[in-house]
Design a protein around this motif. Sequence first.
Motif, PDB file in Angstrom:
ATOM      1  N   GLN A  38       0.833  -1.209   0.000  1.00 16.52           N
ATOM      2  CA  GLN A  38       0.000   0.000   0.000  1.00 16.52           C
ATOM      3  C   GLN A  38       0.866   1.257   0.000  1.00 16.52           C
ATOM      4  OE1 GLN A  38      -2.523  -0.655   3.392  1.00 16.52           O
ATOM      5  NE2 GLN A  38      -4.310  -1.048   2.114  1.00 16.52           N
ATOM      6  N   ALA A  39       1.864   1.274   0.895  1.00 14.77           N
ATOM      7  CA  ALA A  39       2.727   2.454   0.993  1.00 14.77           C
ATOM      8  C   ALA A  39       3.521   2.638  -0.290  1.00 14.77           C
ATOM      9  CB  ALA A  39       3.675   2.316   2.186  1.00 14.77           C
ATOM     10  N   ILE A  40       4.046   1.548  -0.831  1.00 17.85           N
ATOM     11  CA  ILE A  40       4.887   1.628  -2.031  1.00 17.85           C
ATOM     12  C   ILE A  40       4.065   2.119  -3.220  1.00 17.85           C
ATOM     13  CG2 ILE A  40       6.117   0.199  -3.715  1.00 17.85           C
ATOM     14  CD1 ILE A  40       6.991  -1.543  -1.235  1.00 17.85           C
ATOM     15  N   ALA A  41       2.847   1.573  -3.374  1.00 15.74           N
ATOM     16  CA  ALA A  41       2.027   1.947  -4.529  1.00 15.74           C
ATOM     17  C   ALA A  41       1.434   3.344  -4.352  1.00 15.74           C
ATOM     18  CB  ALA A  41       0.922   0.917  -4.726  1.00 15.74           C
ATOM     19  N   LYS A  42       0.927   3.597  -3.142  1.00 15.33           N
ATOM     20  CA  LYS A  42       0.261   4.878  -2.898  1.00 15.33           C
ATOM     21  C   LYS A  42       1.208   6.053  -3.118  1.00 15.33           C
ATOM     22  CE  LYS A  42      -2.376   7.133   0.783  1.00 15.33           C
ATOM     23  NZ  LYS A  42      -2.969   6.907   2.116  1.00 15.33           N
ATOM     24  N   PHE A  43       2.451   5.885  -2.673  1.00 14.50           N
ATOM     25  CA  PHE A  43       3.400   6.989  -2.769  1.00 14.50           C
ATOM     26  C   PHE A  43       4.352   6.833  -3.954  1.00 14.50           C
ATOM     27  CE2 PHE A  43       1.899   6.956   1.564  1.00 14.50           C
ATOM     28  CZ  PHE A  43       1.540   8.290   1.709  1.00 14.50           C
ATOM     29  N   GLY A  44       4.053   5.859  -4.815  1.00 11.63           N
ATOM     30  CA  GLY A  44       4.860   5.718  -6.027  1.00 11.63           C
ATOM     31  C   GLY A  44       6.330   5.486  -5.762  1.00 11.63           C
ATOM     32  N   LEU A  45       6.631   4.764  -4.689  1.00 11.08           N
ATOM     33  CA  LEU A  45       8.040   4.625  -4.300  1.00 11.08           C
ATOM     34  C   LEU A  45       8.871   3.915  -5.366  1.00 11.08           C
ATOM     35  CD1 LEU A  45       7.921   3.781  -0.481  1.00 11.08           C
ATOM     36  CD2 LEU A  45       8.086   5.987  -1.608  1.00 11.08           C
ATOM     37  N   ARG A  46       8.235   3.005  -6.117  1.00 12.72           N
ATOM     38  CA  ARG A  46       9.035   2.267  -7.113  1.00 12.72           C
ATOM     39  C   ARG A  46       9.664   3.214  -8.139  1.00 12.72           C
ATOM     40  NH1 ARG A  46       5.065  -1.703  -6.216  1.00 12.72           N
ATOM     41  NH2 ARG A  46       5.966  -3.623  -5.408  1.00 12.72           N
ATOM     42  N   THR A  47       8.943   4.306  -8.431  1.00 13.50           N
ATOM     43  CA  THR A  47       9.471   5.226  -9.441  1.00 13.50           C
ATOM     44  C   THR A  47      10.657   6.020  -8.902  1.00 13.50           C
ATOM     45  OG1 THR A  47       7.996   7.024  -8.792  1.00 13.50           O
ATOM     46  CG2 THR A  47       7.186   5.498 -10.462  1.00 13.50           C
ATOM     47  N   MET A  48      10.842   6.013  -7.578  1.00 11.15           N
ATOM     48  CA  MET A  48      11.964   6.752  -6.996  1.00 11.15           C
ATOM     49  C   MET A  48      13.211   5.885  -6.859  1.00 11.15           C
ATOM     50  SD  MET A  48      10.020   8.590  -3.809  1.00 11.15           S
ATOM     51  CE  MET A  48      11.361   9.720  -3.452  1.00 11.15           C
ATOM     52  N   LEU A  49      13.045   4.577  -6.995  1.00  6.62           N
ATOM     53  CA  LEU A  49      14.163   3.679  -6.690  1.00  6.62           C
ATOM     54  C   LEU A  49      15.201   3.706  -7.809  1.00  6.62           C
ATOM     55  CD1 LEU A  49      12.262   0.580  -5.249  1.00  6.62           C
ATOM     56  CD2 LEU A  49      13.290   2.502  -4.021  1.00  6.62           C
ATOM     57  N   PRO A  50      16.450   3.508  -7.443  1.00  7.69           N
ATOM     58  CA  PRO A  50      17.480   3.496  -8.478  1.00  7.69           C
ATOM     59  C   PRO A  50      17.297   2.335  -9.452  1.00  7.69           C
ATOM     60  CG  PRO A  50      18.404   2.929  -6.309  1.00  7.69           C
ATOM     61  CD  PRO A  50      16.996   3.356  -6.094  1.00  7.69           C
ATOM     62  N   GLU A  51      17.799   2.540 -10.662  1.00  6.67           N
ATOM     63  CA  GLU A  51      17.702   1.498 -11.680  1.00  6.67           C
ATOM     64  C   GLU A  51      18.399   0.234 -11.173  1.00  6.67           C
ATOM     65  OE1 GLU A  51      18.923   2.997 -15.453  1.00  6.67           O
ATOM     66  OE2 GLU A  51      18.896   0.979 -16.335  1.00  6.67           O
ATOM     67  N   GLY A  52      17.773  -0.888 -11.432  1.00  5.07           N
ATOM     68  CA  GLY A  52      18.396  -2.149 -11.018  1.00  5.07           C
ATOM     69  C   GLY A  52      17.903  -2.656  -9.681  1.00  5.07           C
ATOM     70  N   LEU A  53      17.231  -1.790  -8.905  1.00  2.00           N
ATOM     71  CA  LEU A  53      16.676  -2.231  -7.618  1.00  2.00           C
ATOM     72  C   LEU A  53      15.182  -2.494  -7.798  1.00  2.00           C
ATOM     73  CD1 LEU A  53      16.694  -2.763  -4.571  1.00  2.00           C
ATOM     74  CD2 LEU A  53      16.518  -0.292  -4.189  1.00  2.00           C
ATOM     75  N   THR A  54      14.795  -3.753  -7.641  1.00  2.00           N
ATOM     76  CA  THR A  54      13.392  -4.140  -7.812  1.00  2.00           C
ATOM     77  C   THR A  54      12.817  -4.552  -6.470  1.00  2.00           C
ATOM     78  OG1 THR A  54      13.929  -4.997  -9.991  1.00  2.00           O
ATOM     79  CG2 THR A  54      11.832  -5.701  -9.053  1.00  2.00           C
ATOM     80  N   VAL A  55      11.616  -4.055  -6.174  1.00  2.00           N
ATOM     81  CA  VAL A  55      10.915  -4.492  -4.961  1.00  2.00           C
ATOM     82  C   VAL A  55       9.721  -5.330  -5.389  1.00  2.00           C
ATOM     83  CG1 VAL A  55       9.715  -3.805  -2.863  1.00  2.00           C
ATOM     84  CG2 VAL A  55      11.616  -2.436  -3.697  1.00  2.00           C
ATOM     85  N   ARG A  56       9.753  -6.594  -5.055  1.00  2.00           N
ATOM     86  CA  ARG A  56       8.689  -7.515  -5.453  1.00  2.00           C
ATOM     87  C   ARG A  56       7.762  -7.752  -4.273  1.00  2.00           C
ATOM     88  NH1 ARG A  56      10.290  -9.268 -10.398  1.00  2.00           N
ATOM     89  NH2 ARG A  56       8.318 -10.364 -10.559  1.00  2.00           N
TER      90      ARG A  56
END
Lengths: 102, 368
Positions: free
Chosen positions: B44-62
């Motif tokens: 919820q936190a990751i999607a709501k605040f769009g955190l994936r778009t802030m992460l450096p390239e190559g770092l994936t949160v599954r």
Amino acid sequence: MCLGIPGEILEIDGHEARAEFWNVEKTIRLDIVGESVERGDYILNHAGFAIRKIPDTEVEETIAIYESFLEGDEDEALEEIGAADAVLEFGEQQSGARGRDR
Amino acid sequence: MTAEQTLQFREPEAANAIVDRLESMMDEIDEDVSVMHVCGSHEQAIAKFGLRTMLPEGLTVRMGPGCPVCVTNMPEVDEAVALAREGAIVATYGDMYRVPGTESSLGDVSARGATVEVVYSASEAVALARENPDREVVFFATGFETTAAPTAAVLEADPPSNFSVLSAHKYVPPAMEVVAELPDTDIDGFLAAGHAAVITGYGIFEPFVQKYHTPVVVGGFEPLDVLLGLERLLEYIRDGRTGLDNAYPRCVTRAGNTVALETLWNVFEKTTGEWRGIAEIPDANLVLREEYAEYDARKRFDIDPEGGESDPLTNDCLCGDIMAGTAEPDECSLFGEECTPTNPVGACMVSSEGPCKIWLEYGGTPEI
């Protein structure tokens, strides 16, 4: 959501207690809180059970953190409290912790 | 960490500072890193605040198997549906109401006249039994340790004889092992759920860390909590170390809530069971101990779930793969089309912790 939500204990009757969450009252159970809880203490409530007593020194900070992220997500908060039709009054809850004798 | 620091948990500057450190560590690591969280509230936190778009390239949160509603197996729903059809009052948490069984959900049979009550707590289910002494009241109990302990507590408190429990409670650590061993997942570190750890303590992950040499960090649910958890994980990965850390000390201790744990294990024991769409997992389902057999709905009733054909769309549902971290919601052909929160095919579209529902709700860009 599985966040738990902080509330203040208003009165205790055996393993049951009335607790207040931003001016919304709810009966919760104290069976598994794991510590001695008194009137005026704050607990973390999850699905009608206190699962943690919030240490006195952390109450103010915990309430502030919850208030800042629950504002705008009141429905989620009310779902967690188990009082869908109630109205939360943010800013009201800290008076208990600040005002009572310790 | 000071109060001032923790209260800045939505400060863009603080988030950007952590992201800068993540980028710098990813430069040092110099290869792709895949981290899995095991908590719907993290998603919820990751999607709501769009955190994936802030992460450096190559770092994936599954996403991992962190939504108990999503991993509740269809035959378990069928058991609850059968009991409701046969005349019992079935009480359950709101999230379970619309989870599809093979042919029907509890909501479906309620619409056809069965009595299904949504309860907020296990103790409300007991209250229903007291208010209806002439009816059998079955609590269809779901969730991880945070709800299993309350279910155990009401059974220890001498509930009325017309009360019983249909347990679909799940236990997370063995499921993490299964996911860690899946050939399609290559997880470098786990971000574990903060609130389940309020009960279990973060020490529960120590054996996992030792066995799989994979770091585990317990993290909170706010954007900065999640980013801090990722930072701790990358530190381990960069240094080539494994370890266990608590990035959520304001709520979680190593030992957890020992009274709640004692209550839980007094009443429940672990058994092998199917996690919907993932695998049959040893020791990952919680069932009532023999001492509580009189309250065990599976022992009290001869439950006869109806057969029949499931919705053919179920075959296309990727919920299990999503829960195992091998697929993402938008890879599912049903996502947002045939499968929506009002007309769900899989459980991942039902629960507020379900990744499909969360992704459909928040498409988003960073708000912080």
